[in-house]
Design a protein around this motif. Sequence first.
Motif, PDB file in Angstrom:
ATOM      1  N   ARG A 102      22.621 -23.089 -50.780  1.00 36.10           N
ATOM      2  CA  ARG A 102      22.831 -24.304 -49.996  1.00 36.10           C
ATOM      3  C   ARG A 102      23.707 -24.026 -48.772  1.00 36.10           C
ATOM      4  NH1 ARG A 102      21.742 -29.335 -51.396  1.00 36.10           N
ATOM      5  NH2 ARG A 102      21.180 -28.917 -53.551  1.00 36.10           N
ATOM      6  N   ASP A 103      24.762 -23.262 -48.953  1.00 33.83           N
ATOM      7  CA  ASP A 103      25.634 -22.932 -47.818  1.00 33.83           C
ATOM      8  C   ASP A 103      24.897 -22.042 -46.811  1.00 33.83           C
ATOM      9  OD1 ASP A 103      27.753 -24.432 -48.722  1.00 33.83           O
ATOM     10  OD2 ASP A 103      28.807 -22.754 -49.652  1.00 33.83           O
TER      11      ASP A 103
ATOM     12  N   PHE B  10      22.595 -24.221 -44.803  1.00 36.04           N
ATOM     13  CA  PHE B  10      23.344 -25.009 -43.820  1.00 36.04           C
ATOM     14  C   PHE B  10      23.798 -24.127 -42.652  1.00 36.04           C
ATOM     15  CE2 PHE B  10      26.961 -27.158 -41.965  1.00 36.04           C
ATOM     16  CZ  PHE B  10      26.502 -28.463 -41.888  1.00 36.04           C
TER      17      PHE B  10
ATOM     18  N   PRO C 223      21.428 -31.880 -39.982  1.00 37.81           N
ATOM     19  CA  PRO C 223      20.346 -31.713 -40.959  1.00 37.81           C
ATOM     20  C   PRO C 223      20.688 -32.416 -42.267  1.00 37.81           C
ATOM     21  CG  PRO C 223      21.674 -29.720 -40.866  1.00 37.81           C
ATOM     22  CD  PRO C 223      22.201 -30.632 -39.784  1.00 37.81           C
TER      23      PRO C 223
ATOM     24  N   LEU D 267      20.156 -31.847 -45.848  1.00 38.12           N
ATOM     25  CA  LEU D 267      19.683 -30.914 -46.865  1.00 38.12           C
ATOM     26  C   LEU D 267      19.240 -31.666 -48.110  1.00 38.12           C
ATOM     27  CD1 LEU D 267      21.195 -29.040 -44.896  1.00 38.12           C
ATOM     28  CD2 LEU D 267      21.727 -27.610 -46.870  1.00 38.12           C
TER      29      LEU D 267
END
Lengths: 209, 209, 209, 209
Positions: free
Chosen positions: C104-105, C108, C121, C123
């Motif tokens: 996830r990081d 991003f 964005p 996510l």
Amino acid sequence: MRTPDPDPNEREPIGGSDDADFAAAGAGGFGGVPGGAANPGWLSEVELAEARRRLPMLYVEAVPVRTDGTGAVTQVGVLLRASPVGEISRTIVSGRVRYGETVRDALFRHLENDLGPMAFPLLPPQPTPFTVAEYFPIPGVSAYHDDRQHAVSLAFVVPVTGTCEPRQDALEVTWMSPEEAASDALAAEMEGGRGTLVRTALASVGALR
Amino acid sequence: MRTPDPDPNEREPIGGSDDADFAAAGAGGFGGVPGGAANPGWLSEVELAEARRRLPMLYVEAVPVRTDGTGAVTQVGVLLRASPVGEISRTIVSGRVRYGETVRDALFRHLENDLGPMAFPLLPPQPTPFTVAEYFPIPGVSAYHDDRQHAVSLAFVVPVTGTCEPRQDALEVTWMSPEEAASDALAAEMEGGRGTLVRTALASVGALR
Amino acid sequence: MRTPDPDPNEREPIGGSDDADFAAAGAGGFGGVPGGAANPGWLSEVELAEARRRLPMLYVEAVPVRTDGTGAVTQVGVLLRASPVGEISRTIVSGRVRYGETVRDALFRHLENDLGPMAFPLLPPQPTPFTVAEYFPIPGVSAYHDDRQHAVSLAFVVPVTGTCEPRQDALEVTWMSPEEAASDALAAEMEGGRGTLVRTALASVGALR
Amino acid sequence: MRTPDPDPNEREPIGGSDDADFAAAGAGGFGGVPGGAANPGWLSEVELAEARRRLPMLYVEAVPVRTDGTGAVTQVGVLLRASPVGEISRTIVSGRVRYGETVRDALFRHLENDLGPMAFPLLPPQPTPFTVAEYFPIPGVSAYHDDRQHAVSLAFVVPVTGTCEPRQDALEVTWMSPEEAASDALAAEMEGGRGTLVRTALASVGALR
């Protein structure tokens, strides 16, 4: 032009399916439902036909595939079908979910109806479809069209391992490569926008280029 | 306490797997890769062990299941394993994806390694996992923990239709009901947080209550 | 022809990213990893470059989209990029997952790198990609190709709500209709087979016809 | 004990929703459907109520969540509701799909009805639910139960970014941690087996432990 119906009288007579619904519900123990066993005729064929114009109908659809030993899709099965008036079209396995029937049982029933008892389909363990196809009576609302009803279809990719012997009005199953199945030529022959459904199925298994 | 490693030397020796990587790459035609066939030893066992501490490792995992005739999950297979120092723990099928190997081939290879050649697993046609499990060396970063590496695992539910004869260090496969597989008791026995993975697998097939 | 690299030195210098990996790992508390803070140089740039030829690299990719008020995809964002030698190609958001970084990081971070800090964005809450794209150095093994490495990419559709100001070597973001994004013309301009990835993304959101 | 209905007269009067169906269908251009504009009363409230006992009803459900800046779920929203007879129960956003309405529009409508106009829900770009929940009038057929109908529900996780002001009979929205939302205590308070649905939702976003 009239799109052949995915659930016409010839395939699943409304009265018949209705009786079947009732029987299934009865067998399943829903006898206590008001208006149930005591009066199977309370909703006539005509009344149900009208209900179909007032409620979205729940459908299941299946794109039959052949897979290799590691599960990768190698071929797609497309049904060739003759409509009551002799029009030939291409489609996939498709049918209504009955009252009291699980989605899984409906999927199995329609696979057996359309591919025969020796197809040995491998239903997925997941209850989630690869897409939800919404058929509207007016073309253009979505990618899918059915001029007789508003139907919402849970669509699955189903590997079949046996021999397909189409029954009812399905004339034959044609096995083709993913490329052929995704072609514009095939899409043009498919009813109700199901060319889009086949492409979406191929994408879900990583077989669309 | 040291969590038994999902990919220890005993199961997939780093040097051995490395050689295997190289062989696979060579067989696959990657001979043109710099430092390839000409010098298989350019990255030593020690160097790879260190690379494993600098790069996230790609893994595949599989939760083996038994299904009924309509695809519904009826049982879950859990592996009982002895670590090199004799600790017993529960786990699922798990292993690394090698250089040049497809995810699908890696999944098949580890299923065969852990369940034996007669398990007849039915790999899903979809390339998408039911979840992505991220194992970090520090506990608490995520639900999953592996004190030897940062591993990212693509996890699949895989129906098996044959007989499981665990190989390597897996002592046996225990089949249990979805309820048992989701229990706190089982989760407490599973390594690296895989109790969470089994529950997530069950949820993905609609079998978690 | 050399396919522009999805993670070339210019975008994410191997040495730099490596240092960054180390820094991130340190910040994340992985200082206890053997060979960690005490000796950041234990795996040199050259060694990592070689590791990249011996291990599958984990990537994340994102297809940026605009959605209407009910979440339906109305537009797809495609990046125009110049390679170091001045070749222009089309691509999507793409980059490596670092050691110690969550998927996830990483997603991003790459969205911010490629679309700028004002893209906002959204996510997805799910950790599951719409597909897993496997890039091999030899063309033809799969739909995806990267002549510098074996990369396995978790691909996501990501709605962006702000203004995109591409940074680094992305010249601009072009917004196009789903039809245009799925066209053969666009696919021909995309690097590494990502035309297939865009179509698969569109299918996953019900926007492929 | 009577399970509070997910679609009671108070929330969506059968006659009212029916009229609304008709209006929506008319607005959507379905006036040409036989028995349409010319005779809105051809299927009376009573007839529809009976149709509901003969056909599976299509529902949508939403588990509202709060997410952090990278999309990870941090909180789950649960509705507290009073039934017409004053029983308090917990539930999630739930409602029927009308004739002629898209699944996406139905989802948006019910989110607005249950959470108020300032909730600003972010509907997912994907049409696929995280699960398909099948409610049967007889308990035990599946994990879900609705004593008034056979309903098939497409269930979604929906991040909400604004302020929830429940309307109709929803008294309030309680935000809780994923752990709390997955607890047995909460499941015991939820109607129709929706504790299972919340857990399945949490698993789909990687937030079930």
